[in-house]
Scaffold this active site. Sequence first.
Site, PDB file in Angstrom:
ATOM      1  N   PRO A 212       0.828  -1.215   0.000  1.00 31.42           N
ATOM      2  CA  PRO A 212       0.000   0.000   0.000  1.00 31.42           C
ATOM      3  C   PRO A 212       0.858   1.259   0.000  1.00 31.42           C
ATOM      4  CG  PRO A 212      -0.784  -1.573   1.646  1.00 31.42           C
ATOM      5  CD  PRO A 212       0.527  -2.086   1.143  1.00 31.42           C
ATOM      6  N   HIS A 432      19.170   1.805  27.235  1.00 30.87           N
ATOM      7  CA  HIS A 432      18.669   0.925  26.194  1.00 30.87           C
ATOM      8  C   HIS A 432      19.016   1.480  24.797  1.00 30.87           C
ATOM      9  CE1 HIS A 432      15.512  -2.160  25.050  1.00 30.87           C
ATOM     10  NE2 HIS A 432      15.741  -1.538  23.902  1.00 30.87           N
ATOM     11  N   GLU A 433      18.718   2.742  24.565  1.00 33.92           N
ATOM     12  CA  GLU A 433      18.969   3.339  23.249  1.00 33.92           C
ATOM     13  C   GLU A 433      20.467   3.501  22.992  1.00 33.92           C
ATOM     14  OE1 GLU A 433      16.800   3.803  20.961  1.00 33.92           O
ATOM     15  OE2 GLU A 433      15.121   3.211  22.223  1.00 33.92           O
ATOM     16  N   HIS A 436      21.909   0.272  21.674  1.00 31.07           N
ATOM     17  CA  HIS A 436      21.665   0.045  20.245  1.00 31.07           C
ATOM     18  C   HIS A 436      22.678   0.810  19.402  1.00 31.07           C
ATOM     19  CE1 HIS A 436      18.055  -2.335  20.505  1.00 31.07           C
ATOM     20  NE2 HIS A 436      17.418  -1.427  21.238  1.00 31.07           N
TER      21      HIS A 436
END
Length: 629
Positions: A212, A432-433, A436
Amino acid sequence: MRLPRLSVDPLAALFAALALVLLIVFLVMLGSTQPRSNGTELPYTTVQRKAAAGEVRNAVQLDYDHRLLITDRAGAEAWTSFPATGGLQDQLLTQLDRKGASVVIDAQSGKQAKRLIVQVLLPILILASLFALFMRVSQQADAGGMGAFSRWAGRRSKLGPGSTGGPSFADVAGAPAAVAELQELCDLLRFPERYSALGARPPKGALLVGPPGTGKTLLARATAGEAHAAFFSVSGAEFVESLVGVGAARIRDLFAKARAAAPAIVFIDELDAVGRKRGAGVGQGNDEREQTLNQLLVEMDGFDAGRGLIVLAATNRPDILDPALLRPGRFDRQVTVDAPDADGRAQILSLYLKGRPCEADVTPAEIARRCPGFTGAELENVVNEAALLSARAGQAAIGVDDLDEAIQRVVGGPRNDTHVLGPDELETIAVHEAAHAVVAAAHGDGAQLHQLSIVSRGRRLGRATTLMLDRDRTVLRRSDLERQLAVTMAGAAAERIAFGEVSTAVNDDLHTATQLARSMVTSFGMSSLGPVTIGEHSAEVFLGASLQELGGVGPGTLERIDAETREIVEEAETRAAKTLSANWPVVQAIADDLVAHETLADVQLAGHLAAVRAAPNGSGPDHGGPADR
């Protein structure tokens, strides 16, 4: 003021007047057929007592209504129903006559006929007049009369020279292969003799396949505009009705009108609504959708494409279409319209930014690198959101910051300022970030981190945005997927190192890693189960076509799949933990800056990541990028 002239159909006016007159007659006669009710109702025993006491002055016996109306000496009126037995009735009338009361008997001979007219004839005549009126009105609105519901009433437009607002291939970007395929169809409609001289048979139809938002409808309209052809646009759902035969009748009418308007293009959007596989259900009988599909197949067989009629259709579910639709002679070719690459995104952004005031540092190619995987519809939404943000801030032009914020809004939603996080939550999300970002940098990404944020947006508590440094990749090796898994599981590994446990922030990471690891086992053959696909079927369960196939995987194999998936995810977390342990000071520094500033971008982030040491046990390009929460 001059009033406009109204066009009144005489026959319709006659039917309307007739229905009104009959209704008035019905209401008048309805009153005359109702039982007369003079005064109050009295029990029969009370009337007997009044008759015996000589209090009744006169009485009227209504035979058909089975009532007796009385008037006493004081002039008060009342009525009572006759008893079931005729003997009591005669006794009452005799007593009234003996006491000097005037008794009149009304047989009501015409009342039965009046009731028959009111209850039967007049309602039938009124309904017949109204039916004739509505039929006449429908005939004036559509020549098909009462059969108009079975006629196609979709959108038709003439695109090409002289048309207003018709798109062309100049308005399409990011899909050069699809444009090249459809350009040939335009040439077939405009110059058919060039192909017929060589004996080439024009294709009858082309199926646009893609996710889409990739511009399938725009491509169809642009094809009609380039071909200078009439454009008949219809949705597949418009053919599916509960009335038997309506869908097939609309198909016939649509193709009849298209043949009369040739050269023409018939565009059927969402073809899967009417073109699902026949006989794939469980216990199906005579399905109306199947009859509509049969008529579509017959119509596509029954016209000559050399006469200037081509069928285009669009779907994002080609796997559930009936095979008869896809064979040569119907939809001769499939045109894949996929999400654009980096160059295609830059071209699309250039189209949408054209004519809009932008600041000098706005570069479509740079913006395109910040939104990998975006479709044309999403890119249009990014530009529109940026324009709205600029207008809201009272700016005269769209800036890079507006486009950056628009990308974040499209991906994660608007900034959630009402969701206030506590210090512990902010620290958890920041670690956490940061994990990454560090693991991605340590593995030598083919993508550069552009922004790291712990701003809450919708359900996302943080996000790492990347810039693609080279071309978009679609073929990944096992080592690429393993590094992508390590980046995905870095958040969970960092939380275990920093806090000794994980939080609910790892939910999306675990979901993404599990899906990727399971695909490595069941689809890509990247496990000890061997180079086979397991339990992968293109048919959908609700179609009923693969119910037996879905049960073809034994319980032992399913257990091995779960064990292999768990092992791959655990190994990825272990690799991420080793990388984080070697670079923990950098993780802590990035986390502290995130808590203080909420967002780190470009120079600030690059300064921290410059100190990251390469991951142990090899490195390589990882195009998966950090996972989002």
